[in-house]
Design an enzyme around this catalytic site. Structure first.
Site, mmCIF file in Angstrom:
data_model
loop_
_atom_site.group_PDB
_atom_site.id
_atom_site.type_symbol
_atom_site.label_atom_id
_atom_site.label_comp_id
_atom_site.label_asym_id
_atom_site.label_seq_id
_atom_site.Cartn_x
_atom_site.Cartn_y
_atom_site.Cartn_z
ATOM 1 N N HIS A 263 0.825 -1.198 0.000
ATOM 2 C CA HIS A 263 0.000 0.000 0.000
ATOM 3 C C HIS A 263 0.863 1.254 0.000
ATOM 4 C CE1 HIS A 263 0.923 0.719 4.246
ATOM 5 N NE2 HIS A 263 0.432 -0.471 4.593
ATOM 6 N N CYS B 64 3.199 -4.683 6.628
ATOM 7 C CA CYS B 64 2.961 -4.585 5.188
ATOM 8 C C CYS B 64 4.200 -4.053 4.471
ATOM 9 C CB CYS B 64 1.776 -3.664 4.923
ATOM 10 S SG CYS B 64 0.229 -4.197 5.697
#
Length: 253
Positions: free
Chosen positions: A164, A172
């Protein structure tokens, strides 16, 4: 007056509880919480505006390499080098289109083992259209598909592991917003062009023999040797292998 005091106290308790939850579950001292790209300043992208502003330039860059926006894509991520590669299919093989710098990832070299360990995954994943999130607060995102069948076979747990924007990671792989806009558009457009899912291979480092020797003291060498098989397959053939899981290990054909 007493009711007002109770209401104020209850509100203060709720705010403190929320801040405590964020600090316990999301805070990582290595991450840029107070930069302009941070959890506190996260924002959702306007995908229509992104497509309008980026598509012409991206199409031109691809055309200069004999590539098309609708062609299938393949992603590779390397932790130690903080790099995300986008490959485009040309004929029966894939060619490198662009390498993007990873802005931030949390944890260290080695796989994700359990929910909440703030460790970014390593392994072989696939991204289908239902894993895309154009409404992400982190300026576009897609779920890599953790846990996959290998992770489940080895009792590894976790959820919502993404690539992202917003340059902030709690497990992430975070990109700058500008880079994420390009990557997201490349993945989404390839899927709309007919690619059912995008193979996404995540490695601790470029798995050369030199790097394997460099990290020979790690407890994860057996796991990395298994990953190296898939890495070497692509290096030799320029085609992502078909991947399955047998006896708690990845197999390739």
């Amino acid at each position: 007056m007493t009711l007002i005091k109770y209401s104020i106290a209850a509100g203060a308790v709720a705010i403190i509880a929320a801040l405590t939850f964020i600090l316990l579950t999301r805070y990582d001292p290595t991450q840029p919480y107070f930069s302009s790209h941070s959890y506190w300043f996260a924002k959702t992208a306007d995908l229509k505006d992104v497509k309008r502003s980026i598509t012409p330039r991206l199409s031109t860059e691809l055309a200069e390499k004999g590539m098309n926006l609708n062609d299938p894509v393949f992603l590779r991520i390397f932790k130690e080098e903080a790099a995300l590669e986008v490959w485009k299919q040309q004929g029966s093989q894939y060619q490198l289109f662009k390498t993007y710098e990873i802005c931030s990832y949390s944890g260290k070299l080695g796989p994700k083992l359990k929910e909440g360990d703030k460790q970014a995954p390593e392994g072989f994943y696939r991204v289908s259209s239902n894993q895309l999130n154009p409404h992400s607060v982190n300026h576009l995102a897609f779920n890599i598909g953790f846990p996959n069948s290998y992770d489940r076979a080895n009792n590894r747990t976790g959820s919502f592991l993404m690539v992202h924007g917003n340059c902030l990671s709690a497990g992430c792989y975070a990109m700058t917003d500008a880079h994420m806009e390009e990557i997201y558009l490349l993945v989404e457009t390839a899927q709309k062009g007919g690619q059912r899912s995008v193979p996404t291979h995540i490695f601790p480092f470029r798995m050369t023999e030199t790097n394997m020797i460099k990290h020979a003291s790690s407890e994860w060498v057996p796991f990395w040797e298994n990953l190296q098989e898939g890495y070497s397959w692509f290096e030799e053939s320029r085609t992502p292998p078909r991947i399955s899981v047998s006896n708690k290990s990845y197999t390739f054909n």
